[in-house]
Design a protein around this motif. Structure first.
Motif, PDB file in Angstrom:
ATOM      1  N   UNK A 175       5.726 -82.454  57.162  1.00 47.17           N
ATOM      2  CA  UNK A 175       5.123 -82.611  55.968  1.00 47.17           C
ATOM      3  C   UNK A 175       3.715 -82.942  55.750  1.00 47.17           C
ATOM      4  N   UNK A 176       3.039 -83.439  56.721  1.00 44.49           N
ATOM      5  CA  UNK A 176       1.653 -83.791  56.767  1.00 44.49           C
ATOM      6  C   UNK A 176       0.886 -82.775  57.789  1.00 44.49           C
ATOM      7  N   UNK A 177       0.166 -82.357  57.224  1.00 45.42           N
ATOM      8  CA  UNK A 177      -0.470 -80.914  58.095  1.00 45.42           C
ATOM      9  C   UNK A 177      -1.962 -81.065  58.174  1.00 45.42           C
ATOM     10  N   UNK A 178      -2.471 -80.556  59.304  1.00 44.77           N
ATOM     11  CA  UNK A 178      -3.745 -80.235  59.454  1.00 44.77           C
ATOM     12  C   UNK A 178      -3.930 -78.819  59.675  1.00 44.77           C
ATOM     13  N   UNK A 220       3.727 -79.468  50.806  1.00 43.83           N
ATOM     14  CA  UNK A 220       3.173 -80.177  52.301  1.00 43.83           C
ATOM     15  C   UNK A 220       1.948 -80.975  51.661  1.00 43.83           C
ATOM     16  N   UNK A 221       1.740 -81.892  52.576  1.00 48.40           N
ATOM     17  CA  UNK A 221       0.423 -82.714  52.315  1.00 48.40           C
ATOM     18  C   UNK A 221      -0.806 -82.337  53.363  1.00 48.40           C
ATOM     19  N   UNK A 222      -1.777 -81.843  52.933  1.00 48.52           N
ATOM     20  CA  UNK A 222      -2.922 -81.606  53.902  1.00 48.52           C
ATOM     21  C   UNK A 222      -3.639 -82.556  54.080  1.00 48.52           C
ATOM     22  N   UNK A 223      -3.630 -83.236  55.296  1.00 46.92           N
ATOM     23  CA  UNK A 223      -4.191 -84.244  55.628  1.00 46.92           C
ATOM     24  C   UNK A 223      -5.930 -83.952  55.877  1.00 46.92           C
ATOM     25  N   UNK A 224      -5.951 -82.999  56.351  1.00 51.86           N
ATOM     26  CA  UNK A 224      -7.573 -82.351  56.611  1.00 51.86           C
ATOM     27  C   UNK A 224      -7.279 -80.884  57.000  1.00 51.86           C
ATOM     28  N   UNK A 247      -9.968 -69.103  72.114  1.00 46.10           N
ATOM     29  CA  UNK A 247      -9.156 -70.317  72.185  1.00 46.10           C
ATOM     30  C   UNK A 247     -10.101 -71.349  71.968  1.00 46.10           C
ATOM     31  N   UNK A 248     -11.316 -71.523  72.649  1.00 41.63           N
ATOM     32  CA  UNK A 248     -12.394 -72.460  72.524  1.00 41.63           C
ATOM     33  C   UNK A 248     -12.850 -72.512  71.243  1.00 41.63           C
ATOM     34  N   UNK A 249     -12.906 -71.610  70.263  1.00 40.45           N
ATOM     35  CA  UNK A 249     -12.929 -71.622  69.059  1.00 40.45           C
ATOM     36  C   UNK A 249     -11.952 -72.555  68.015  1.00 40.45           C
ATOM     37  N   UNK A 250     -10.774 -72.360  68.614  1.00 35.83           N
ATOM     38  CA  UNK A 250      -9.892 -73.027  67.767  1.00 35.83           C
ATOM     39  C   UNK A 250      -9.595 -74.480  68.307  1.00 35.83           C
ATOM     40  N   UNK A 251      -9.812 -74.782  69.599  1.00 31.77           N
ATOM     41  CA  UNK A 251      -9.759 -75.926  70.303  1.00 31.77           C
ATOM     42  C   UNK A 251     -10.911 -76.921  69.629  1.00 31.77           C
ATOM     43  N   UNK A 252     -12.051 -76.249  69.410  1.00 29.29           N
ATOM     44  CA  UNK A 252     -13.048 -77.066  68.686  1.00 29.29           C
ATOM     45  C   UNK A 252     -12.761 -77.452  67.474  1.00 29.29           C
ATOM     46  N   UNK A 253     -12.022 -76.482  66.426  1.00 29.36           N
ATOM     47  CA  UNK A 253     -11.652 -76.974  65.107  1.00 29.36           C
ATOM     48  C   UNK A 253     -10.299 -77.834  65.032  1.00 29.36           C
ATOM     49  N   UNK A 254      -9.623 -78.074  66.355  1.00 32.89           N
ATOM     50  CA  UNK A 254      -8.703 -79.080  66.415  1.00 32.89           C
ATOM     51  C   UNK A 254      -9.278 -80.615  66.662  1.00 32.89           C
ATOM     52  N   UNK A 255     -10.404 -80.531  67.220  1.00 30.24           N
ATOM     53  CA  UNK A 255     -11.000 -81.912  67.526  1.00 30.24           C
ATOM     54  C   UNK A 255     -10.816 -82.892  66.545  1.00 30.24           C
ATOM     55  N   UNK A 285      -5.374 -90.750  61.891  1.00 28.88           N
ATOM     56  CA  UNK A 285      -4.484 -91.842  62.015  1.00 28.88           C
ATOM     57  C   UNK A 285      -3.466 -92.004  60.744  1.00 28.88           C
ATOM     58  N   UNK A 286      -3.153 -90.941  60.344  1.00 28.09           N
ATOM     59  CA  UNK A 286      -2.449 -91.032  59.088  1.00 28.09           C
ATOM     60  C   UNK A 286      -0.958 -90.183  59.270  1.00 28.09           C
ATOM     61  N   UNK A 287      -0.488 -90.332  60.276  1.00 29.96           N
ATOM     62  CA  UNK A 287       0.712 -89.796  60.609  1.00 29.96           C
ATOM     63  C   UNK A 287       0.897 -88.319  60.525  1.00 29.96           C
ATOM     64  N   UNK A 288       0.175 -87.590  61.082  1.00 25.92           N
ATOM     65  CA  UNK A 288       0.088 -86.105  61.372  1.00 25.92           C
ATOM     66  C   UNK A 288       1.277 -85.651  61.613  1.00 25.92           C
ATOM     67  N   UNK A 289       2.094 -84.494  61.351  1.00 28.72           N
ATOM     68  CA  UNK A 289       3.095 -83.938  61.797  1.00 28.72           C
ATOM     69  C   UNK A 289       3.031 -82.684  62.496  1.00 28.72           C
ATOM     70  N   UNK A 290       1.993 -81.858  61.955  1.00 33.13           N
ATOM     71  CA  UNK A 290       1.780 -80.490  62.983  1.00 33.13           C
ATOM     72  C   UNK A 290       0.571 -79.915  62.572  1.00 33.13           C
TER      73      UNK A 290
END
Length: 218
Positions: free
Chosen positions: A112-115, A137-141, A158-166, A172-177
């Protein structure tokens, strides 16, 4: 479960030029039939836009009458439940839409809590976020990569997406996915690198469709 090799009709954006190649490579259990769809105005949710979409889908059905599954690898006209139902009504076989598969996989995960990562410019990015909010859904960020053409998006690495994952590493807010929007992003080729870099499950538009297809093909 089908006893013969099944076929899947891939309805894709004309900008998604390497999509068929990726689907064949990363899901070889079916014979893929390529059917690029014509560009249409808007988001496909207004009546005139939906009417045009349904005409183009009926044309595709007539052109490729024999298939076991339809993979609607677009969000156009499929953001709403009503839109997805209209698309499915054209065909007599199971239809997998990108938005429908994303929602189903996220719900299966209990997320329910997404990045959210989108490859889009800000306006399209904001439209994607509104859709997620409307689905409960709750978009945390989120991260907006700022690309507006299919050519730019399909060249993301892949490096572009990995950078966006950082930023997720410090949440610290209970991210689910993590949700990665757009079927033009070549996430099947990136899957291992992305999941290795993530701290929670990743759901992407293309991989959600393949996940749903696997459930149907068995």
């Amino acid at each position: 479960m089908l006893k013969r090799r099944p076929t899947a009709l891939l309805l894709r954006s004309p900008e998604n030029q390497v999509h068929l190649e990726d689907m064949k490579r990363y899901y070889p259990k079916v014979d893929w039939i390529d059917a690029p769809m014509p560009p249409l105005p808007g988001h496909g949710e207004k009546k005139d836009e939906r009417d045009q979409l349904l005409v183009s889908l009926a044309t595709a059905k007539n052109q490729y009458p024999i298939t076991d599954f339809v993979i609607y690898s677009r969000a156009y006209g499929a953001f709403s439940e009503e839109g997805r139902a209209a698309i499915e009504s054209i065909f007599s076989v199971p239809v997998i839409t990108a938005p429908g598969a994303v929602l189903e996989q996220l719900h299966t995960l209990g997320a329910s809590k997404l990045y959210v990562i989108t490859p889009y410019g800000q306006a399209h990015h904001d439209h994607e976020l509104r859709w997620l909010y409307e689905q409960g859904f709750e978009v945390i960020a989120s991260s907006c990569l700022g690309h507006d053409t299919g050519g730019e998006i399909q060249n993301l690495l892949a490096a572009d997406i990995v950078a966006a994952l950082r930023p997720t590493f410090s949440l610290k807010s209970g991210l689910d996915a993590v949700y990665i929007a757009c079927t033009v992003v070549r996430t099947p080729a990136m899957a291992e690198d992305l999941q290795d870099a993530a701290t929670v499950p990743i759901v992407s538009a293309t991989q959600a469709m393949l996940w749903k297809l696997e459930k149907l093909v068995g």
